[in-house]
Scaffold this motif. Structure first.
Motif, PDB file in Angstrom:
ATOM      1  N   PRO A   1     -12.244  -3.531   6.533  1.00  0.00           N
ATOM      2  CA  PRO A   1     -12.016  -2.417   5.600  1.00  0.00           C
ATOM      3  C   PRO A   1     -10.565  -1.958   5.550  1.00  0.00           C
ATOM      4  O   PRO A   1     -10.134  -1.359   4.560  1.00  0.00           O
ATOM      5  N   TYR A   2      -9.808  -2.210   6.621  1.00  0.00           N
ATOM      6  CA  TYR A   2      -8.403  -1.802   6.644  1.00  0.00           C
ATOM      7  C   TYR A   2      -7.482  -2.875   6.064  1.00  0.00           C
ATOM      8  O   TYR A   2      -6.259  -2.731   6.073  1.00  0.00           O
ATOM      9  N   ALA A   3      -8.044  -3.956   5.564  1.00  0.00           N
ATOM     10  CA  ALA A   3      -7.247  -4.971   4.883  1.00  0.00           C
ATOM     11  C   ALA A   3      -6.844  -4.474   3.500  1.00  0.00           C
ATOM     12  O   ALA A   3      -7.388  -3.491   2.976  1.00  0.00           O
TER      13      ALA A   3
ATOM     14  N   GLY B   1       8.873   5.899   3.790  1.00  0.00           N
ATOM     15  CA  GLY B   1       8.804   6.591   5.072  1.00  0.00           C
ATOM     16  C   GLY B   1       7.580   6.268   5.905  1.00  0.00           C
ATOM     17  O   GLY B   1       7.473   6.721   7.052  1.00  0.00           O
ATOM     18  N   THR B   2       6.641   5.503   5.352  1.00  0.00           N
ATOM     19  CA  THR B   2       5.433   5.137   6.100  1.00  0.00           C
ATOM     20  C   THR B   2       5.512   3.681   6.542  1.00  0.00           C
ATOM     21  O   THR B   2       6.382   2.916   6.113  1.00  0.00           O
ATOM     22  N   TYR B   3       4.592   3.293   7.422  1.00  0.00           N
ATOM     23  CA  TYR B   3       4.478   1.888   7.791  1.00  0.00           C
ATOM     24  C   TYR B   3       3.884   1.103   6.633  1.00  0.00           C
ATOM     25  O   TYR B   3       3.209   1.659   5.757  1.00  0.00           O
ATOM     26  N   ALA B   4       4.135  -0.183   6.628  1.00  0.00           N
ATOM     27  CA  ALA B   4       3.568  -1.059   5.602  1.00  0.00           C
ATOM     28  C   ALA B   4       2.147  -1.446   5.997  1.00  0.00           C
ATOM     29  O   ALA B   4       1.650  -1.108   7.086  1.00  0.00           O
ATOM     30  N   SER B   5       1.498  -2.163   5.120  1.00  0.00           N
ATOM     31  CA  SER B   5       0.152  -2.666   5.391  1.00  0.00           C
ATOM     32  C   SER B   5       0.161  -3.563   6.619  1.00  0.00           C
ATOM     33  O   SER B   5       1.210  -4.069   7.061  1.00  0.00           O
TER      34      SER B   5
END
Length: 387
Positions: free
Chosen positions: A4-6, A179-183
């Motif tokens: 689901p986090y993909a 500013g966030t992490y990538a996938s």
């Protein structure tokens, strides 16, 4: 099984310019295919990884490096239940922005472009896939999905502080949430880059005779790999022995990243890619033990390969090529090819012109930069490099 986090194609944030969807390829498959067919991707075959492109047929180039990164990344993504096509797209595109002569060329352009907003190869990759590839009727660039662009821009982590102009320019039009992490897929591509170059630089350094097999056999991680080979194949010849040991080293790095990622994902228990982006830490990384030992190998490579006397001497020659070409094009932009002159005519001010010159030089292959330098300056640098 896809987790689901993909990153799921059906949930993509889409493209800056709307397009009809393919009937048989997902949006991430199309991104990967567009990258493979891009002119900038083809030029990677004649761009430096460590050794200048002409120095040997067996040394890695940016193209072969990118293919190896993509192979590792797709393997890890499959095990972790991530999207393999997005992972592969980011892996294949991650070095598109590299100028000729590898990090030496980048260092030169960073210095020369300092008064004009700087130069960064990750930001330049965004500029290539959003503007400089000009083949499609409806848009400049490749019109990649938001997820692929995000991965190219910040696969190494959040991008904060003063942004390189190429990245700031696009982000102002199409927010990549820097500013966030990538996938997780992009994070896998980043770690696969580390795995690939740490492995193949050892191969290339051995082939260049910058260090010996016996020296490698004394380094952390590699000592266990050589011991395992010697125990199983006590009479193996020199070349097969080192190949088997490096193959095991490669496997150790891949297995460690997978195990560490599985532990991190279990601890976080993400239910969407949003949770990955806002986790506050990378999900894909080496374990502390492996990273500590790997740093010794990286230090060894830095001193014995990247700063070897012959490599340093070549760095001086190719730096002069960039140092001569940049001010020459800046002073005489009419020397640029015809298809670049429209941009020059529309440029307003020195900064805009410098950025066009940087785009042109960054797109050069090693051999083209050397030939152009010889043609335009009549200097002896080409003879020194091609000796």
């Amino acid at each position: 099984m896809r987790q689901p986090y993909a990153s799921h194609p059906e949930d993509s944030r889409g493209r800056l310019f709307a397009e009809e969807e393919s009937t048989f390829r997902s949006c991430f498959q199309r991104d990967r295919d567009r990258i493979i067919h891009a002119s900038a991707f083809r030029r990677l075959k004649h761009k430096t990884q460590v050794f200048i492109e002409h120095e040997g047929d067996y040394f890695r180039t940016r193209l072969t490096h990118s293919i190896e990164v993509a192979q590792v990344a797709r393997t890890i993504a499959g095990v972790l239940g991530l999207n393999p096509e997005l992972t592969e797209a980011v892996a294949l595109a991650h070095d598109l922005g590299h100028p000729p002569f590898g990090h030496t060329g980048e260092d030169a352009l960073q210095r020369l472009m300092a008064p004009y907003g700087g130069f960064d190869h990750n930001a330049q990759a965004i500029r290539i896939v959003t503007s400089l590839e000009r083949h499609y009727a409806d848009f400049d660039g490749l019109n990649l999905t938001w997820e692929s662009l995000e991965g190219i821009a910040k696969h190494n982590g959040p991008v904060t502080g003063d942004l390189p102009y190429a990245l700031a320019d696009y982000d102002a039009r199409h927010d990549l949430e820097l500013g966030t992490y990538a996938s997780a897929e992009a994070q896998v591509a980043a770690l696969s880059d580390d795995i690939a170059y740490n492995n193949h630089d050892l191969h290339d350094g051995l082939r260049a005779e910058l260090f010996s097999t016996d020296e490698l056999a004394e380094l952390p991680l590699l000592d266990d790999c050589f011991a395992a080979v010697d125990a199983k194949y006590p009479d193996l010849n020199y070349y097969r022995r080192r190949h088997e040991a490096l193959r095991r080293f490669f496997g150790v790095l891949v297995e460690d990243v997978i195990a560490e990622a599985q532990a991190s994902l279990t601890d976080l228990n993400p239910t969407s890619v949003h949770d990955i982006r806002h986790a506050g830490r990378p999900m894909i990384r080496f374990s502390g033990e492996i990273w500590t030992r790997l740093k010794v190998i990286r230090e060894f490579l830095f001193h014995r390969m990247y700063r070897a006397p012959g490599v340093v001497e070549m760095r001086g020659h190719v730096t002069k090529v960039i140092d001569d070409l940049f001010p020459l094009y800046l002073a005489q932009p009419e020397l640029l090819p015809r298809q670049w002159r429209k941009d020059v005519a529309e440029a307003s001010g020195d900064t805009a012109l410098a950025r066009i010159v940087a785009d042109y030089i960054a797109g050069m292959t090693d051999r083209f930069a050397i030939k152009e330098h010889a043609r335009l300056t009549g200097g002896e640098e080409a003879a020194l490099i091609w000796r």
